[in-house]
Design a protein around this motif. Sequence first.
Motif, PDB file in Angstrom:
ATOM      1  N   PHE A 258       0.728  -1.094   0.142  1.00 14.51           N
ATOM      2  CA  PHE A 258       0.445  -0.044  -0.137  1.00 14.51           C
ATOM      3  C   PHE A 258       1.034   1.359   0.205  1.00 14.51           C
ATOM      4  CE2 PHE A 258      -2.461  -3.275   1.979  1.00 14.51           C
ATOM      5  CZ  PHE A 258      -3.588  -2.790   1.060  1.00 14.51           C
ATOM      6  N   PRO A 259       0.509   2.825  -0.973  1.00 16.50           N
ATOM      7  CA  PRO A 259       0.852   3.783  -0.782  1.00 16.50           C
ATOM      8  C   PRO A 259       0.694   4.335   0.726  1.00 16.50           C
ATOM      9  CG  PRO A 259      -0.568   4.159  -1.779  1.00 16.50           C
ATOM     10  CD  PRO A 259      -1.075   2.271  -1.468  1.00 16.50           C
ATOM     11  N   GLU A 260       1.549   5.640   1.243  1.00 16.13           N
ATOM     12  CA  GLU A 260       1.475   5.755   2.248  1.00 16.13           C
ATOM     13  C   GLU A 260      -0.328   6.050   2.206  1.00 16.13           C
ATOM     14  OE1 GLU A 260       1.552   8.341   4.942  1.00 16.13           O
ATOM     15  OE2 GLU A 260       1.539   9.397   2.546  1.00 16.13           O
ATOM     16  N   HIS A 261      -0.311   7.025   0.861  1.00 19.09           N
ATOM     17  CA  HIS A 261      -1.924   7.688   1.205  1.00 19.09           C
ATOM     18  C   HIS A 261      -2.790   6.800   1.604  1.00 19.09           C
ATOM     19  CE1 HIS A 261      -1.128   7.364  -3.053  1.00 19.09           C
ATOM     20  NE2 HIS A 261      -2.610   6.983  -3.091  1.00 19.09           N
ATOM     21  N   ALA A 262      -2.795   5.704   1.394  1.00 17.95           N
ATOM     22  CA  ALA A 262      -3.908   4.761   2.050  1.00 17.95           C
ATOM     23  C   ALA A 262      -3.810   4.029   2.959  1.00 17.95           C
ATOM     24  CB  ALA A 262      -4.114   3.698   0.632  1.00 17.95           C
ATOM     25  N   ARG A 263      -2.646   4.110   3.415  1.00 18.72           N
ATOM     26  CA  ARG A 263      -1.910   2.652   4.735  1.00 18.72           C
ATOM     27  C   ARG A 263      -2.443   2.789   5.790  1.00 18.72           C
ATOM     28  NH1 ARG A 263       4.442   3.558   4.301  1.00 18.72           N
ATOM     29  NH2 ARG A 263       4.014   2.792   2.253  1.00 18.72           N
ATOM     30  N   SER A 264      -2.644   4.636   6.199  1.00 21.18           N
ATOM     31  CA  SER A 264      -3.649   4.526   8.029  1.00 21.18           C
ATOM     32  C   SER A 264      -4.664   3.854   7.330  1.00 21.18           C
ATOM     33  CB  SER A 264      -3.716   5.769   8.220  1.00 21.18           C
ATOM     34  OG  SER A 264      -4.725   5.872   9.105  1.00 21.18           O
ATOM     35  N   GLN A 265      -5.687   3.078   6.900  1.00 20.60           N
ATOM     36  CA  GLN A 265      -6.722   2.818   6.606  1.00 20.60           C
ATOM     37  C   GLN A 265      -6.236   1.091   6.862  1.00 20.60           C
ATOM     38  OE1 GLN A 265     -10.174   4.220   3.274  1.00 20.60           O
ATOM     39  NE2 GLN A 265      -8.052   5.101   2.570  1.00 20.60           N
TER      40      GLN A 265
ATOM     41  N   GLY B 196      -7.363   5.231  21.760  1.00 17.93           N
ATOM     42  CA  GLY B 196      -6.054   3.996  21.366  1.00 17.93           C
ATOM     43  C   GLY B 196      -5.873   3.690  20.609  1.00 17.93           C
ATOM     44  N   LEU B 197      -6.879   2.833  19.647  1.00 13.94           N
ATOM     45  CA  LEU B 197      -6.554   2.552  18.708  1.00 13.94           C
ATOM     46  C   LEU B 197      -7.212   2.826  17.819  1.00 13.94           C
ATOM     47  CD1 LEU B 197      -9.164  -0.755  19.214  1.00 13.94           C
ATOM     48  CD2 LEU B 197      -6.841  -0.506  19.711  1.00 13.94           C
ATOM     49  N   ALA B 198      -7.314   4.181  17.910  1.00 12.65           N
ATOM     50  CA  ALA B 198      -7.725   4.654  15.899  1.00 12.65           C
ATOM     51  C   ALA B 198      -6.152   5.912  16.324  1.00 12.65           C
ATOM     52  CB  ALA B 198      -8.339   5.765  16.658  1.00 12.65           C
ATOM     53  N   GLY B 199      -5.209   6.061  17.654  1.00 15.22           N
ATOM     54  CA  GLY B 199      -4.325   6.568  17.589  1.00 15.22           C
ATOM     55  C   GLY B 199      -3.022   5.678  16.900  1.00 15.22           C
ATOM     56  N   PHE B 200      -3.561   4.444  17.358  1.00 15.11           N
ATOM     57  CA  PHE B 200      -1.994   3.434  16.395  1.00 15.11           C
ATOM     58  C   PHE B 200      -2.681   3.058  14.923  1.00 15.11           C
ATOM     59  CE2 PHE B 200      -3.053   0.493  20.159  1.00 15.11           C
ATOM     60  CZ  PHE B 200      -1.883   0.495  20.822  1.00 15.11           C
ATOM     61  N   CYS B 201      -3.599   3.320  14.524  1.00 17.55           N
ATOM     62  CA  CYS B 201      -3.575   3.212  13.178  1.00 17.55           C
ATOM     63  C   CYS B 201      -3.303   4.647  12.231  1.00 17.55           C
ATOM     64  CB  CYS B 201      -5.368   3.261  13.000  1.00 17.55           C
ATOM     65  SG  CYS B 201      -6.386   2.115  13.239  1.00 17.55           S
TER      66      CYS B 201
ATOM     67  N   ALA C  14       1.371   4.969  10.207  1.00 16.26           N
ATOM     68  CA  ALA C  14       1.240   5.175   8.877  1.00 16.26           C
ATOM     69  C   ALA C  14       2.745   5.761   8.731  1.00 16.26           C
ATOM     70  CB  ALA C  14      -0.104   5.548   8.558  1.00 16.26           C
ATOM     71  N   LEU C  15       2.864   5.980   9.868  1.00 15.39           N
ATOM     72  CA  LEU C  15       4.282   6.767   9.427  1.00 15.39           C
ATOM     73  C   LEU C  15       6.013   6.410   9.111  1.00 15.39           C
ATOM     74  CD1 LEU C  15       3.188   9.753  12.435  1.00 15.39           C
ATOM     75  CD2 LEU C  15       3.789   9.963   9.776  1.00 15.39           C
ATOM     76  N   PRO C  16       5.996   5.069  10.015  1.00 19.27           N
ATOM     77  CA  PRO C  16       7.431   4.253   9.703  1.00 19.27           C
ATOM     78  C   PRO C  16       7.660   4.442   8.835  1.00 19.27           C
ATOM     79  CG  PRO C  16       5.942   3.334  11.833  1.00 19.27           C
ATOM     80  CD  PRO C  16       5.410   4.529  11.354  1.00 19.27           C
TER      81      PRO C  16
END
Length: 447
Positions: A141-148, A356-361, A365-367
Amino acid sequence: MKLLSRGSFQNDQDWHVYNKIALRILPFLFVLYVIAFLDRVNVGFAKLQMSADIGLSDMAFGFGAGVFFIGYCLCEIPSNVMLQRIGARFWIARIMVVWGLLSASMMFVTTPTQFYVMRFLLGVAEAGFYPGMVLYMTYWFPEHARSQGMAYFNLGIAMAGVLGSPLSGWIMQTFAGHWGLAGWQWLFLIEGLPATILGIVVFFYLDNGPGKAKWLTTEENERVVRQLEEQRRKSEHNGASHKFRAAFVNKGIWCLILTNFALLCGTYGVSFWMPQIVKNLGVQSLFHTGLIAAIPFAVASVVMVYISKRSDRTQERRWHGTLCCVASACGLMFSAFFHDNAYLSLIGLSVAMSGGLAGFCVLWALPGVLLTGTAAAAGIALIATIGNMGGYASPFMIGWIKESTGHLEYGLYVLAGMTLMGAFSMLAVPQLRKGNKDYLVQSPRNA
């Protein structure tokens, strides 16, 4: 069916291809994480019966629940580097087969010492699973879709609570005494073996990455490989390093480590002690305990998907992650303050788990943007390694506080303070704090 939002992509072709990938791998990875998380925290339910059987005090349980993460953390970085070198398919399969067998073997413990040893070995066996999954997503996945993508994967935590809590209570209540085994022994056996079975499936189902995936056309394989390679080059141009040592000197990575540690303190602290918290509200039936314990996880599953999609659509990480930490801390304090009111306490726990769980998502996405290649593998594992020490610290700390003071809610106040620390750490990520949006590889739509 489309899992990824249209707003994260420039054209319909990309949207179609990455949704095809998402539908192929995310539901499967989600199931794997449900099993993994359930095997980590089902000891919280087992405690309700096994404490008397093997002479386990509250503080001893807290130590044993947390010692899992010592073994996990010691082996996490080498495990993730191995995955990057030899491929995800074999390595993830190996992890799951071994941890499933060890998890089922928990049914044989008879003393606190055996409990400690088995929890430690279970951590060693499972080491690398979560960071391995995070790294695996950077392959697809590209970065702009990774959080999802991370949101759908992390739904495994929420679903482990939604389904696992009632299931654990039902198993212990229904099977107790069958074949001379206690309910908690049946719990470990029934919930442990699926990991081994799915580990075998992993080897035949997962691909190591795009390029030769038979379920994608040649054009789709080439499109994904080309776009991810272009994104990797842009990340390196904007300062992301691929060298192994970069993982240990990047200031942004260390800020994410602190944030992850804080969020895991709250998430695991609540997860391990949720059955006891619900029982303290006056619930007696194990099955009903499981149903009530599932409520915060059910709420969190909705919130985390919404937040991750919004973060991807706006390409904003700093404030999404920070406010999630703040919400989690407020929920913990609210639950502690109203600990004698079942309804208000559950509302607080629901807010805490959602934040907490939303924060993980958002965080995960950043590393893959701050680092690439071997450095990304090491950096992701480093974040998970030190962060997971929160999984050791918080259950033990809550057990010690409860045993010392007789008040479980005091531990929630401490967890709230630690989660607020994570909010400040997220704000301090240099690459985000400077407002340098070029550092984040944006979607073509927002570029």
